[in-house]
Design a protein around this motif. Structure first.
Motif, PDB file in Angstrom:
ATOM      1  N   VAL A  81     -31.605 -18.591 -85.438  1.00 43.44           N
ATOM      2  CA  VAL A  81     -32.175 -18.525 -86.788  1.00 43.44           C
ATOM      3  C   VAL A  81     -33.635 -18.102 -86.681  1.00 43.44           C
ATOM      4  O   VAL A  81     -34.391 -18.650 -85.866  1.00 43.44           O
ATOM      5  CB  VAL A  81     -32.068 -19.885 -87.510  1.00 43.44           C
ATOM      6  CG1 VAL A  81     -32.595 -19.770 -88.947  1.00 43.44           C
ATOM      7  CG2 VAL A  81     -30.624 -20.382 -87.508  1.00 43.44           C
ATOM      8  N   PHE A  82     -34.037 -17.139 -87.514  1.00 40.88           N
ATOM      9  CA  PHE A  82     -35.397 -16.626 -87.508  1.00 40.88           C
ATOM     10  C   PHE A  82     -36.051 -16.850 -88.872  1.00 40.88           C
ATOM     11  O   PHE A  82     -35.395 -16.785 -89.904  1.00 40.88           O
ATOM     12  CB  PHE A  82     -35.402 -15.114 -87.216  1.00 40.88           C
ATOM     13  CG  PHE A  82     -34.822 -14.738 -85.887  1.00 40.88           C
ATOM     14  CD1 PHE A  82     -35.592 -14.734 -84.740  1.00 40.88           C
ATOM     15  CD2 PHE A  82     -33.485 -14.368 -85.794  1.00 40.88           C
ATOM     16  CE1 PHE A  82     -35.052 -14.373 -83.515  1.00 40.88           C
ATOM     17  CE2 PHE A  82     -32.939 -14.000 -84.569  1.00 40.88           C
ATOM     18  CZ  PHE A  82     -33.717 -14.009 -83.427  1.00 40.88           C
ATOM     19  N   GLY A  83     -37.369 -17.091 -88.840  1.00 46.03           N
ATOM     20  CA  GLY A  83     -38.151 -17.077 -90.071  1.00 46.03           C
ATOM     21  C   GLY A  83     -38.237 -18.386 -90.817  1.00 46.03           C
ATOM     22  O   GLY A  83     -38.607 -18.381 -91.997  1.00 46.03           O
ATOM     23  N   VAL A  84     -37.900 -19.514 -90.172  1.00 47.79           N
ATOM     24  CA  VAL A  84     -37.984 -20.803 -90.857  1.00 47.79           C
ATOM     25  C   VAL A  84     -38.697 -21.825 -89.977  1.00 47.79           C
ATOM     26  O   VAL A  84     -38.793 -21.663 -88.754  1.00 47.79           O
ATOM     27  CB  VAL A  84     -36.581 -21.351 -91.225  1.00 47.79           C
ATOM     28  CG1 VAL A  84     -35.914 -20.473 -92.251  1.00 47.79           C
ATOM     29  CG2 VAL A  84     -35.708 -21.491 -89.993  1.00 47.79           C
ATOM     30  N   GLU A  85     -39.182 -22.884 -90.622  1.00 47.70           N
ATOM     31  CA  GLU A  85     -39.777 -24.002 -89.890  1.00 47.70           C
ATOM     32  C   GLU A  85     -38.670 -24.826 -89.241  1.00 47.70           C
ATOM     33  O   GLU A  85     -37.491 -24.703 -89.576  1.00 47.70           O
ATOM     34  CB  GLU A  85     -40.595 -24.874 -90.847  1.00 47.70           C
ATOM     35  CG  GLU A  85     -41.705 -24.136 -91.574  1.00 47.70           C
ATOM     36  CD  GLU A  85     -42.804 -23.671 -90.632  1.00 47.70           C
ATOM     37  OE1 GLU A  85     -42.968 -24.312 -89.562  1.00 47.70           O
ATOM     38  OE2 GLU A  85     -43.485 -22.678 -90.955  1.00 47.70           O
ATOM     39  N   THR A 141     -36.173 -26.695 -91.543  1.00 51.45           N
ATOM     40  CA  THR A 141     -35.113 -25.881 -92.142  1.00 51.45           C
ATOM     41  C   THR A 141     -34.111 -25.444 -91.084  1.00 51.45           C
ATOM     42  O   THR A 141     -32.909 -25.351 -91.360  1.00 51.45           O
ATOM     43  CB  THR A 141     -35.711 -24.651 -92.845  1.00 51.45           C
ATOM     44  OG1 THR A 141     -36.668 -25.086 -93.820  1.00 51.45           O
ATOM     45  CG2 THR A 141     -34.625 -23.842 -93.549  1.00 51.45           C
ATOM     46  N   LEU A 142     -34.587 -25.195 -89.878  1.00 51.91           N
ATOM     47  CA  LEU A 142     -33.691 -24.835 -88.782  1.00 51.91           C
ATOM     48  C   LEU A 142     -32.643 -25.919 -88.563  1.00 51.91           C
ATOM     49  O   LEU A 142     -31.450 -25.632 -88.394  1.00 51.91           O
ATOM     50  CB  LEU A 142     -34.494 -24.609 -87.508  1.00 51.91           C
ATOM     51  CG  LEU A 142     -33.703 -24.325 -86.230  1.00 51.91           C
ATOM     52  CD1 LEU A 142     -32.890 -23.050 -86.369  1.00 51.91           C
ATOM     53  CD2 LEU A 142     -34.642 -24.243 -85.028  1.00 51.91           C
ATOM     54  N   VAL A 143     -33.083 -27.164 -88.604  1.00 48.35           N
ATOM     55  CA  VAL A 143     -32.154 -28.289 -88.437  1.00 48.35           C
ATOM     56  C   VAL A 143     -31.125 -28.302 -89.563  1.00 48.35           C
ATOM     57  O   VAL A 143     -29.932 -28.552 -89.334  1.00 48.35           O
ATOM     58  CB  VAL A 143     -32.933 -29.621 -88.393  1.00 48.35           C
ATOM     59  CG1 VAL A 143     -31.980 -30.810 -88.445  1.00 48.35           C
ATOM     60  CG2 VAL A 143     -33.781 -29.698 -87.124  1.00 48.35           C
ATOM     61  N   VAL A 144     -31.557 -28.007 -90.778  1.00 45.85           N
ATOM     62  CA  VAL A 144     -30.650 -27.990 -91.930  1.00 45.85           C
ATOM     63  C   VAL A 144     -29.598 -26.892 -91.778  1.00 45.85           C
ATOM     64  O   VAL A 144     -28.408 -27.101 -92.030  1.00 45.85           O
ATOM     65  CB  VAL A 144     -31.449 -27.807 -93.237  1.00 45.85           C
ATOM     66  CG1 VAL A 144     -30.504 -27.579 -94.411  1.00 45.85           C
ATOM     67  CG2 VAL A 144     -32.324 -29.020 -93.501  1.00 45.85           C
ATOM     68  N   TRP A 154     -26.548 -14.324 -86.121  1.00 43.17           N
ATOM     69  CA  TRP A 154     -27.985 -14.113 -86.335  1.00 43.17           C
ATOM     70  C   TRP A 154     -28.290 -14.387 -87.809  1.00 43.17           C
ATOM     71  O   TRP A 154     -27.700 -13.762 -88.694  1.00 43.17           O
ATOM     72  CB  TRP A 154     -28.383 -12.682 -86.002  1.00 43.17           C
ATOM     73  CG  TRP A 154     -28.168 -12.284 -84.570  1.00 43.17           C
ATOM     74  CD1 TRP A 154     -27.042 -12.445 -83.811  1.00 43.17           C
ATOM     75  CD2 TRP A 154     -29.111 -11.618 -83.727  1.00 43.17           C
ATOM     76  NE1 TRP A 154     -27.227 -11.933 -82.563  1.00 43.17           N
ATOM     77  CE2 TRP A 154     -28.484 -11.418 -82.475  1.00 43.17           C
ATOM     78  CE3 TRP A 154     -30.419 -11.171 -83.908  1.00 43.17           C
ATOM     79  CZ2 TRP A 154     -29.128 -10.791 -81.416  1.00 43.17           C
ATOM     80  CZ3 TRP A 154     -31.057 -10.539 -82.856  1.00 43.17           C
ATOM     81  CH2 TRP A 154     -30.426 -10.362 -81.629  1.00 43.17           C
ATOM     82  N   VAL A 155     -29.229 -15.287 -88.061  1.00 45.46           N
ATOM     83  CA  VAL A 155     -29.621 -15.628 -89.429  1.00 45.46           C
ATOM     84  C   VAL A 155     -31.110 -15.344 -89.584  1.00 45.46           C
ATOM     85  O   VAL A 155     -31.929 -15.879 -88.831  1.00 45.46           O
ATOM     86  CB  VAL A 155     -29.329 -17.108 -89.746  1.00 45.46           C
ATOM     87  CG1 VAL A 155     -29.712 -17.418 -91.201  1.00 45.46           C
ATOM     88  CG2 VAL A 155     -27.854 -17.441 -89.495  1.00 45.46           C
TER      89      VAL A 155
END
Length: 212
Positions: free
Chosen positions: A30-34, A37-40, A68-69
């Motif tokens: 996952v790209f582009g998140v804190e 949010t990655l955990v979510v 890929w997200v």
């Protein structure tokens, strides 16, 4: 109660029936998140793969990661992603179309020689509409749409999610959950192009259902 025709409609693409599920374990990135949010996002993927009885792994032997997200503010951000044009054909031509359409999401799959999913790409441009959706709700809805190759109009008018009548929480609609479970029945093929497959899915759905 969902009908065979309803199921058929969920897997219609350009007027033809087309079903495909993942043919290998899912290795997400996952790209582009804190981190929060990655955990979510990963929690939503775990929930959907558990429902499907499908595996998650750390590394895919062919791609490294095969799901890929990307969370973006603007489609042009993808121009700076190395080797993206090698992963998604005609990426340079795709970006102007997404911008012109004011699209806020795009999904793309790659398939193995049998037609089963071997890689998936999810792009979310976080405009005002997507930004107003709680992270857990957004993640769950998107992971549902990545677990199978749904038809291009499957959720155009009706979300795969619903509000639980007792708790008020957002949950997966029971009939969609049951289709996912049926779709990953090991007895059924990973790929189907005949609408009779919808009857086989329907046969695996209990006659009554409740929100889960």
């Amino acid at each position: 109660m969902i009908s065979p025709d309803d199921i058929t409609a969920l897997f219609q693409r350009n007027g033809a029936y087309g079903f495909s599920r993942w043919g290998r374990p899912i290795a997400p990135v996952v790209f582009g998140v804190e981190d929060e949010t990655l955990v979510v996002v990963k929690g939503a993927l775990e929930a959907v793969t558990t429902l499907a009885r499908h595996d998650i792994m750390e590394t895919d032997p062919e791609f490294g990661s095969n799901l890929w997200v990307f969370f973006l503010r603007d489609w042009d951000e993808l121009k700076g992603v190395p080797d993206m044009d090698g992963l998604i054909p005609e990426m340079d031509a795709l970006l102007p179309r997404l911008t012109k359409a004011n699209a806020n999401q795009y999904r793309f799959f790659r398939f193995d020689t049998h037609g089963a999913i071997k890689a998936g790409f999810l792009f979310l441009r976080m405009d005002d509409a997507l930004s107003q959706i709680p992270a857990d709700v957004l993640a769950l809805g998107q992971m549902v749409q990545m677990i199978l190759l749904w038809g291009d109009q499957a959720f155009a008018t009706t979300s795969p999610l619903a509000i639980h009548p007792d708790t008020g929480h957002t949950v997966l609609r029971p009939e969609i959950a049951q289709i996912i479970q049926a779709g990953y029945d090991p007895i059924l093929p990973s790929v189907a192009t005949d609408s009779s497959h919808a009857l086989r899915l329907f046969a695996r759905i209990p006659p009554t259902s409740s929100v889960v």
